[in-house]
Design a protein around this motif. Structure first.
Motif, short mmCIF file in Angstrom:
data_model
loop_
_atom_site.label_atom_id
_atom_site.label_comp_id
_atom_site.label_asym_id
_atom_site.label_seq_id
_atom_site.Cartn_x
_atom_site.Cartn_y
_atom_site.Cartn_z
N HIS A 123 -1.89 1.74 9.74
CA HIS A 123 -3.18 1.20 10.14
C HIS A 123 -4.29 2.14 9.65
O HIS A 123 -5.44 1.97 10.00
N ASP A 124 -3.91 3.09 8.83
CA ASP A 124 -4.81 4.15 8.41
C ASP A 124 -5.16 3.99 6.92
O ASP A 124 -4.34 4.27 6.05
N LEU A 125 -6.38 3.55 6.65
CA LEU A 125 -6.78 3.30 5.26
C LEU A 125 -6.79 4.57 4.42
O LEU A 125 -6.51 4.52 3.22
N ALA A 126 -7.12 5.71 5.05
CA ALA A 126 -7.20 6.95 4.28
C ALA A 126 -5.82 7.32 3.72
O ALA A 126 -5.70 7.70 2.55
N SER A 127 -4.78 7.20 4.54
CA SER A 127 -3.45 7.54 4.03
C SER A 127 -2.97 6.48 3.03
O SER A 127 -2.24 6.78 2.10
N ALA A 128 -3.41 5.23 3.22
CA ALA A 128 -3.05 4.18 2.25
C ALA A 128 -3.64 4.51 0.89
O ALA A 128 -2.99 4.36 -0.14
N ARG A 129 -4.87 5.00 0.88
CA ARG A 129 -5.48 5.35 -0.40
C ARG A 129 -4.78 6.58 -1.00
O ARG A 129 -4.60 6.67 -2.21
N TYR A 130 -4.39 7.51 -0.14
CA TYR A 130 -3.77 8.74 -0.63
C TYR A 130 -2.46 8.45 -1.36
O TYR A 130 -2.20 8.95 -2.44
N ILE A 131 -1.66 7.57 -0.77
CA ILE A 131 -0.31 7.40 -1.34
C ILE A 131 -0.11 6.05 -2.00
O ILE A 131 0.78 5.90 -2.85
N GLY A 132 -0.91 5.06 -1.66
CA GLY A 132 -0.65 3.71 -2.15
C GLY A 132 -1.20 3.47 -3.55
O GLY A 132 -2.37 3.72 -3.83
N ASP A 133 -0.34 2.97 -4.45
CA ASP A 133 -0.83 2.54 -5.76
C ASP A 133 -1.61 1.24 -5.57
O ASP A 133 -2.59 0.98 -6.26
N ARG A 134 -1.12 0.43 -4.65
CA ARG A 134 -1.74 -0.85 -4.38
C ARG A 134 -1.87 -0.98 -2.87
O ARG A 134 -1.01 -0.48 -2.12
N THR A 135 -2.93 -1.61 -2.41
CA THR A 135 -3.10 -1.79 -0.96
C THR A 135 -3.33 -3.27 -0.65
O THR A 135 -4.08 -3.96 -1.35
N MET A 136 -2.64 -3.74 0.39
CA MET A 136 -2.82 -5.12 0.86
C MET A 136 -3.33 -5.03 2.30
O MET A 136 -2.89 -4.19 3.08
N VAL A 137 -4.26 -5.92 2.64
CA VAL A 137 -4.84 -5.93 3.98
C VAL A 137 -4.35 -7.18 4.71
O VAL A 137 -4.40 -8.29 4.17
N MET A 138 -3.87 -6.98 5.93
CA MET A 138 -3.30 -8.09 6.71
C MET A 138 -4.11 -8.30 7.97
O MET A 138 -4.52 -7.35 8.64
N SER A 183 3.01 -13.26 0.24
CA SER A 183 3.65 -13.07 -1.07
C SER A 183 3.15 -11.77 -1.70
O SER A 183 1.95 -11.50 -1.69
N PHE A 184 4.09 -10.99 -2.24
CA PHE A 184 3.72 -9.79 -2.98
C PHE A 184 4.95 -9.25 -3.71
O PHE A 184 6.06 -9.76 -3.51
N THR A 185 4.74 -8.27 -4.56
CA THR A 185 5.86 -7.64 -5.27
C THR A 185 5.80 -6.12 -5.08
O THR A 185 4.73 -5.56 -4.79
N ILE A 186 6.96 -5.48 -5.22
CA ILE A 186 7.02 -4.01 -5.28
C ILE A 186 7.80 -3.64 -6.53
O ILE A 186 8.91 -4.14 -6.75
N SER A 187 7.20 -2.80 -7.36
CA SER A 187 7.84 -2.40 -8.61
C SER A 187 8.51 -1.04 -8.46
O SER A 187 8.26 -0.31 -7.50
N ARG A 188 9.33 -0.73 -9.45
CA ARG A 188 10.00 0.58 -9.47
C ARG A 188 8.93 1.68 -9.49
O ARG A 188 7.98 1.63 -10.28
N GLY A 189 9.06 2.64 -8.61
CA GLY A 189 8.12 3.76 -8.57
C GLY A 189 6.72 3.38 -8.12
O GLY A 189 5.76 4.05 -8.48
N GLN A 190 6.60 2.33 -7.34
CA GLN A 190 5.28 1.90 -6.87
C GLN A 190 5.24 1.99 -5.34
O GLN A 190 6.19 1.60 -4.66
N VAL A 191 4.13 2.51 -4.82
CA VAL A 191 3.93 2.48 -3.37
C VAL A 191 2.92 1.39 -3.06
O VAL A 191 1.77 1.44 -3.52
N VAL A 192 3.36 0.40 -2.31
CA VAL A 192 2.46 -0.68 -1.89
C VAL A 192 2.15 -0.45 -0.41
O VAL A 192 3.05 -0.43 0.42
N ALA A 193 0.87 -0.24 -0.12
CA ALA A 193 0.47 0.01 1.27
C ALA A 193 0.09 -1.31 1.93
O ALA A 193 -0.58 -2.14 1.31
N LEU A 194 0.53 -1.49 3.17
CA LEU A 194 0.19 -2.68 3.94
C LEU A 194 -0.60 -2.21 5.15
O LEU A 194 -0.08 -1.49 6.01
#
Ligand code: SF4
Length: 352
Positions: free
Chosen positions: A229-244, A48-59
């Motif tokens: 699978h790259d945490l560094a790029s997730a931090r660079y672009i992701g407003d929110r990060t989820m770990v699976m 379960s998760f949400t994505i908002s307008r103008g939000q980058v959610v990294a998985l």
């Protein structure tokens, strides 16, 4: 991706807007085995998760953890076993249960990992961009070529008339991925599912594609699910990060908080593996041991128990629920080390 850069939320200086896409308890089990010995590959469980307008959610997660399955279910390339997909308040699996409507396909676009495989080698770039414009009736015939050129300019492929005449094999990997992004943009989507969009590109051109996504988020309010699978790029672009891990979301928070205060032992393990360009190799704080469990024969309890350096007796008996660590950043974790959560008994294959 090891560049030392400010995280996404610092650069943008603003938070996400209203929720556009919501996924509730999404589950995908692939039946395998025989009639008399049925089994299932539990690829995705209760996500379960949400994505908002103008939000980058990294998985983020390892190969085979269920990241791409998540994107394929949301894009409706295959049906889920259970769960809900809600686009702008509409439960699309109920309103259009058999196949996605043209309108859903317009609003939710996907970019694939392999920019060459996702383009037809016998057609020009112009043809790839004209097709979605025609199918979704985005422009009149008279304005078709002009719009193709606009799209190519938007993604930085100039001069656009020259780029439009080329075939995919005449472009570099980075240019082809830009074409794939332009094709997704052609129908003016609300959400783009980007499945490892930079992993097959040279390191030197990855940043350009990430910056293009950032620009589209800022200027057009597009919400992204950024799979990596790259945490560094997730931090660079992701407003929110989820770990699976093994088909379960195990932790989620605003990207900066997750990277600075990882709570789940698996997230800590991933963080320990990220090279730090300023401080050399980070001393590993959390070593993983053991094997990833089979998705067809998951043991009861926490799926990370066999590899976790902090495993306890309870971990082998019961599946931890979500424990909220911070309300302000909506930081939660699925681990017995933090409170009680909402314990669940893991389902066994026989219960499917
Ligand atoms: Fe480790 Fe237990 Fe937490 Fe699972 S629940 S991550 S085994 S401490």
């Amino acid at each position: 991706m090891t560049q030392s850069v400010a995280p996404a939320e610092q650069r943008s200086g603003k938070g996400p807007g209203e929720v556009v896409l919501e996924v509730r308890n999404l589950t995908k089990h692939f039946p395998v085995g025989t009639l008399f010995r049925p089994k299932a590959v539990k690829a995705l469980n209760d996500v379960s998760f949400t994505i908002s307008r103008g939000q980058v959610v990294a998985l983020v997660g390892e190969s085979g953890s269920g990241k791409s399955t998540t994107a394929r279910l949301i894009s409706r390339l295959m049906p889920p076993t259970s769960g809900e997909i809600i686009l702008r308040g509409k439960n699309v699996l109920k309103t259009e249960p058999h196949r996605p409507s043209l309108s859903y396909r317009k609003e939710v676009q996907m970019i694939f990992q392999d920019p060459f495989g996702s383009l037809n080698p016998v057609h020009t770039i112009s043809h790839h961009l004209e097709r979605p414009l025609e199918i979704h009736k985005m422009v009149t015939d008279k304005n078709l070529l002009g719009r193709v050129h606009e799209l190519l300019e938007t993604v930085g492929l100039t001069p656009p008339d020259e780029a439009a005449r080329k075939y995919p094999y005449q472009m570099s990997g980075g240019q082809r991925q830009r074409v794939a992004i332009a094709r997704a943009l052609a129908v003016e989507p609300e959400i783009i599912l980007a499945d490892e969009p930079i992993s097959m590109l040279d390191v030197s051109i990855r940043m350009g594609v990430l910056n293009l996504m950032e620009q589209l988020k800022e200027e057009r309010g597009i919400g992204f699910l950024y799979i990596t699978h790259d945490l560094a790029s997730a931090r660079y672009i992701g407003d929110r990060t989820m770990v699976m891990y093994t088909g379960y979301l195990v932790e989620a928070a605003e990207s900066r908080e997750l990277m600075e205060q990882p709570a789940h032992p698996y997230t800590q393990m991933l963080m320990a593996a990220v090279p730090n360009p300023e401080g050399g190799l980070i001393k590993k704080k959390a070593e993983a041991r053991g094997e990833i469990p089979s998705l067809t024969d998951m043991p009861p309890g926490c799926p990370f128990a066999a590899r976790c350096p902090k495993v306890m007796d309870i971990c082998k008996r019961s599946m931890p629920g979500r424990t909220q660590l911070s309300q302000t950043s909506d930081h939660w974790v699925r681990c017995h080390l933090y409170g009680q959560g909402e314990e669940k008994q893991a389902t066994t294959t026989a219960q499917l």
